[in-house]
Every structure is written in structure tokens, then in C-alpha cells.
Design a protein around this motif. Structure first.
Motif, short mmCIF file in Angstrom:
data_model
loop_
_atom_site.label_atom_id
_atom_site.label_comp_id
_atom_site.label_asym_id
_atom_site.label_seq_id
_atom_site.Cartn_x
_atom_site.Cartn_y
_atom_site.Cartn_z
N GLN A 190 0.83 -1.20 0.00
CA GLN A 190 0.00 0.00 0.00
C GLN A 190 0.87 1.26 0.00
OE1 GLN A 190 -2.87 0.18 3.15
NE2 GLN A 190 -3.69 2.16 2.50
N ARG A 191 1.87 1.29 0.88
CA ARG A 191 2.78 2.45 0.94
C ARG A 191 3.57 2.57 -0.37
NH1 ARG A 191 5.77 5.21 4.88
NH2 ARG A 191 6.55 7.09 3.84
N MET A 192 3.99 1.41 -0.89
CA MET A 192 4.74 1.40 -2.15
C MET A 192 3.90 1.99 -3.28
SD MET A 192 7.48 0.56 -3.86
CE MET A 192 7.94 0.25 -5.56
N SER A 193 2.64 1.61 -3.34
CA SER A 193 1.74 2.11 -4.38
C SER A 193 1.54 3.62 -4.25
CB SER A 193 0.39 1.39 -4.30
OG SER A 193 -0.52 1.89 -5.24
N GLN A 194 1.37 4.10 -3.02
CA GLN A 194 1.17 5.53 -2.81
C GLN A 194 2.40 6.33 -3.25
OE1 GLN A 194 0.26 5.73 1.37
NE2 GLN A 194 -1.91 5.24 1.09
N GLU A 195 3.58 5.84 -2.88
CA GLU A 195 4.82 6.53 -3.23
C GLU A 195 5.06 6.53 -4.74
OE1 GLU A 195 6.84 8.28 -1.37
OE2 GLU A 195 5.64 7.94 0.43
N MET A 196 4.71 5.41 -5.37
CA MET A 196 4.88 5.33 -6.83
C MET A 196 3.98 6.35 -7.53
SD MET A 196 5.13 1.23 -7.54
CE MET A 196 4.90 1.45 -9.30
N MET A 197 2.74 6.45 -7.10
CA MET A 197 1.82 7.40 -7.71
C MET A 197 2.30 8.84 -7.51
SD MET A 197 -0.23 5.48 -9.22
CE MET A 197 -1.25 6.80 -9.87
N GLU A 198 2.87 9.12 -6.35
CA GLU A 198 3.41 10.44 -6.10
C GLU A 198 4.59 10.73 -7.02
OE1 GLU A 198 2.56 12.99 -4.20
OE2 GLU A 198 0.72 11.97 -3.55
#
Length: 545
Positions: A404-412
Motif C-alpha cells: 500500500q505504501r509502495m503504491s502511494q509513493e509510486m503514484m506520487e
């Protein structure tokens, strides 16, 4: 999304498309045995005038034949009933470089395909007793060099009523009129109803994985512009539709036969009788046709009823001029709205260059030129994604299993760097419909049948006899892979990507050479566009091998 994965996606989509087409072919009706076909030839072919699909027994063929010849058609007519039992298309070879013309309608024990028409009703001349033996003044009718129209009358008299069945053919036309003139010299009213149907031995489609084709029925009616009705459909449920306008056909690869009845006026009231579209199967034969409204001829009066017959190649402009929606028998599938303009553009180019192979090359350059912005967006997105790989790898190491954190950081990151992760895939998905539409445009174009290119390519609708084009296509695909940047590090994925040109080459060995030519030229254009795009990206510091 890198180019190798794009190629894999193309392969999956394309193979899935071919497998779907082959599944349709495998589930078509199989050819009936010869005994059943011969048995059917001894049965009558007259539909009931009561509106059902019953068959009335009685003899349907004789040895009293006449021949009608124009500049494009050579017809054989059986005077027992006046059916067209053979149609040769003089402008089309049966096989490449053959001196024999292509035979569309035929009356052979193993394959019967004939165009039948007649009169039923209280005073019809086709009944349970059999077909009427019509009289012809000649055995041969030929369109002279100074003629544009040829009329062939066949006559019959019964109970004070004179019947004349007339075939009217025109120069350079695959459409002919079949009319009945009824002259009532008796003292009682005469009621008749014209019918026209196509009869063919039940057969499978005869297609293959690389060239799926369709053999079977089709029709057009008031609310349905075009609908296939296969032999399986006929066996499952007989058609019985009322219509004011339309046609009934049997089609195959490149060629079609269709009966077109006279249309009922659109402003006719509800009580006005309509044409009846019907189908049935019997004794290994499939039938599809039309019954026209019953007509009553008063004593001392006469009338004429007419239907058109198209028997020839799928020449779309001429078919469209003959009957509304008849051109749709050149079946481009669900992507017709793309394939039809591509075919028209291809024909326009051919009108200037005179060679279908060169026309395909020019069309390819035009299509790829229009799609260049998509291609540029694809490679730009791929380059940006490749530049972000070190940062993405650092994120994976930092966040581990926290998806979940990985996905958020990637989108950012994508938002900050103005990168669309689907940017390399979406252009590909937009290109696939164009390729599939062009595939069908080339597959369904009778103009490419036996059309030469140059050198060893004598038929663009057949496979390359020496496999030169498929091998060159594979080589260019390999070069595209080598030129494209990649983020794939997994050895197994690398092997799969390396194998893709070999897989595609294997498929294309058996494809029509016209389609392989398109793909080969498309790859060459891609190589040129890649060089241009990568040079531009290098100036921006985005492209690095």
C-alpha cells in the motif's frame, strides 16, 4: 511498459483473435455425406405458399439445358423450372493461372449450389406434381458486342394462362433480373406467388487458423441491415420473417449469391402484404430465399413480377448500387467502421498506382504516419519509465512488503515526474483495432485474389511460396527489439521476448502475402520512426540503452 512487453501483448491479442476465429470455424456444420446430397437432388425444391418451410416432392432437374453468356457471366439454365444450375465468372480464374473460370453455382453430386425461382399458389406452375417444363427458342444466348442488354424468354401455357419467365442480363454486370409475366386468357381470376431461393449442399466453412472464412447464409431485412444465418442456424430454426425490403444470400470467401425481391413501398398501409424471408434444411441441403406477395390476375389481364439475382464477386460499390446493404456481405466484422474506409482508401491508391502490393505499401506508410503521434508518445513514456527505474527499485528496497505504501509513493513519483505508467500501453491498444481491421480488409478484398505484386509473389491472397516476406518480417521485428530500451532483467522474460520474433515468423509463414507485406512494411516504418524519436529523446537526455 517497455517495447518487449508491448510485443508480447500484441502476440497474446493476435493469437487470441485467431483462436476465436478458428473456434467459430470448428463449430460450423460439417459436410454431409454424398449419399444424402444425391438423395436431396431427387427431391422437389418448391417452398409451400402457406408460409411454412415444407418441401413439396417432385422432380427438380432435367437434361434440357440452355446456356446464357455475357462478357462476365456464363450461365446454365435448366428449362425444368428455369433454375440457374451453373454460373461461371469469366473474369475470375478458378485457380491461379488457370484457363478455367471460377464456378460459383454448380450442380454436382458432391456439391450442389443453384439459384431457383418459380411460381406457386392456386395457379402456380410449380406444385406437388413437379416443376413446369419451360420452352426456349434457342439453346444458346450470347450478348453481342454491340449489345448492352440480353433478354432470354422461357414460355409455358396451362389452362388458358400464358407464363413467360425472362432472364435479363446486362453488360459488365453480375446482377440480373428474373421476371414472370402472367397473361390470363382464361375466364377465371388467376392467383400466383413468386418465390426465389438459393439451395446449397451443407458444408463447413473451409477456413483455417490463418485464413478463417465463412460459407453459409446471410440476409438483410427491415430492422436488420446484415445478419449471418449459418447452416447450423438453419438446422436449428427456420427463418420466417416479414419484410418490406431486403435480400437473402449465400456467401463464401470473395463471392456471394443473393436474391433481392421488389421492395414494398415504405408508405404502404399495414394491410399491404409483405415479402417473406425463409430458410430450411432438408436431405443434406440448405435453403434460404424469399416469397413475394400473392398476386391475382383478372381475366383478360396480365402482370409482371420480378426479383433481382446477384451472382458474382464481392465488389462492394456494384453490390451497394444493386441493393441496399448488399455490400455488407464483404464482412469486416465488428471493426467494419475502420476496415471499410481502409478498403476504400486502398482501392483509391490502387487506382493511381495499378499494383495492389504497392498500394498496400503506400497505405501502410499513410496509416503509420497518422499514428506517429501515438508511437512517439509510446516511446517517450517508455523512456521516462526507464529513467525512473533506479528510484522505483530504491522504493522496493525501502518499503519491502508494504504494498500500500509502495503504491502511494509510486503514484506520487509519477505525478511529480509527469509520467503516465500506461503511456506505453495505451497507444498499442489503440493500434491493435487498426491492425485487425486492416487484416479483415485485406482478407475480404476479392481484388487481391490472384493479384500479383512482383517477382515471386504472384498472388497477394496466398502465402509467400518461398517464405521470404515472413522471414524478413521476423528479422525486422528482431531489430525493433534490439533498438528498443528495456527494463526487463528476469532471464526467463528475456528469453520469451527473444523468442517472440520466431513465434510471429512461424505464424506469418502461412498468412496471405498481402498481410505479411503490410506487417513487414509497418516494421520498417517503425524502425525509421524509432530512429527519429530516439534522436529527439537523446537531445532531451531521456534515451539511454
Amino acid at each position: 511498459m517497455d517495447s518487449q512487453r508491448n510485443i508480447l501483448l500484441i502476440a497474446l491479442l493476435f493469437v487470441s483473435f485467431l483462436l476465436f476465429q478458428q473456434w467459430n470455424a470448428d463449430n460450423s456444420p460439417q459436410t454431409q455425406n454424398q449419399t444424402a446430397a444425391q438423395s436431396a437432388m431427387t427431391q422437389g425444391d418448391v417452398p409451400s405458399h402457406s408460409g411454412d418451410s415444407a418441401t413439396i416432392p417432385g422432380p427438380s432437374s432435367s437434361d434440357k439445358l440452355i446456356h446464357i453468356r455475357t462478357d462476365v457471366l456464363d450461365l446454365t439454365v435448366d428449362t425444368l423450372g428455369g433454375d440457374i444450375v451453373e454460373a461461371k465468372l469469366l473474369a475470375y480464374d478458378n485457380e491461379l493461372d488457370s484457363s478455367d473460370p471460377f464456378v460459383l453455382l454448380k450442380n454436382e453430386p458432391a456439391h450442389q449450389f443453384v439459384a431457383q425461382s418459380g411460381l406457386i399458389g392456386a395457379n402456380g406452375i410449380d406444385s406437388t406434381a413437379g416443376r413446369a417444363q419451360l420452352n426456349a427458342e434457342q439453346k444458346e444466348y450470347v450478348l453481342a458486342d454491340d449489345q448492352d442488354e440480353l433478354r432470354v424468354p422461357l414460355t409455358y401455357s396451362k389452362d388458358g394462362i400464358e407464363y413467360t419467365k425472362t432472364f435479363t442480363l446486362h453488360r459488365d454486370s453480375y446482377a440480373l433480373e428474373v421476371s414472370y409475366t402472367i397473361n390470363n386468357l382464361s375466364e377465371k381470376p388467376a392467383t400466383v406467388q413468386m418465390y426465389a431461393q438459393l439451395k446449397q449442399t451443407l458444408m463447413d466453412d473451409g477456413g483455417s487458423l490463418t485464413m478463417p472464412t465463412y460459407r453459409g447464409g446471410a440476409y438483410s431485412a427491415d430492422d436488420e441491415k446484415y445478419n449471418k444465418y449459418s447452416f447450423d442456424d438453419m438446422a436449428d430454426k427456420s427463418l420466417n420473417l416479414s419484410m418490406k425490403k431486403g435480400w437473402a444470400a449465400m456467401m463464401q470467401h470473395y463471392f456471394v449469391s443473393a436474391w433481392i425481391p421488389e421492395a414494398i413501398p415504405a408508405n404502404a398501409n399495414e394491410e399491404t402484404p409483405s415479402n417473406n424471408l425463409f430458410s430450411r434444411t432438408s436431405q443434406g441441403q440448405g435453403y434460404i430465399g424469399v416469397r413475394m406477395p400473392s398476386e391475382t390476375v383478372q381475366p383478360g389481364s396480365g402482370l409482371t413480377t420480378t426479383a433481382k439475382l446477384w451472382v458474382g464477386p464481392k465488389l462492394q460499390d456494384k453490390m451497394e448500387a444493386t441493393a441496399e446493404n448488399l455490400n455488407l456481405t464483404a464482412d469486416y466484422g465488428w471493426l467494419w467502421f475502420i476496415a471499410s474506409p481502409l478498403h476504400k482508401l486502398l482501392s483509391l491508391i490502387h487506382g493511381f498506382v495499378g499494383n495492389w502490393g504497392i498500394a498496400i505499401i503506400i497505405l501502410t506508410f499513410m496509416v503509420r504516419g497518422v499514428m506517429f503521434p501515438l508511437t512517439k508518445a509510446q516511446y517517450t513514456s517508455m523512456a521516462k519509465m526507464r529513467m525512473l527505474q533506479p528510484k522505483l527499485q530504491a522504493m522496493r528496497e525501502r518499503f519491502g512488503d508494504d504494498r500500500q505504501r509502495m503504491s502511494q509513493e509510486m503514484m506520487e513519483l509519477y505525478k511529480k515526474e509527469k509520467v503516465n505508467p500506461l503511456g506505453g500501453c495505451l497507444p498499442l491498444l489503440l493500434q491493435m483495432p487498426i491492425f485487425i481491421a486492416l487484416y479483415w480488409a485485406l482478407m475480404e478484398s476479392v481484388e487481391l485474389r490472384h493479384a500479383p505484386f512482383f517477382g515471386w509473389i504472384h498472388d497477394l491472397s496466398a502465402q509467400d511460396p518461398y517464405y521470404v516476406l515472413p522471414i524478413l518480417m521476423g528479422v525486422t521485428m528482431f531489430l525493433i527489439q534490439k533498438m528498443s530500451p528495456t527494463t526487463v532483467t528476469d532471464p526467463m522474460q528475456q528469453k520469451i521476448m527473444t523468442f517472440m520474433p520466431v513465434l510471429f515468423t512461424g505464424f506469418f509463414l502461412f498468412f496471405p502475402s498481402g498481410l505479411v507485406l503490410y506487417w513487414l512494411v509497418s516494421n520498417i516504418v517503425t524502425l525509421i520512426q524509432q530512429s527519429i524519436i530516439f534522436k529527439q529523446l537523446e537531445k532531451k537526455g531521456l534515451h539511454s540503452k
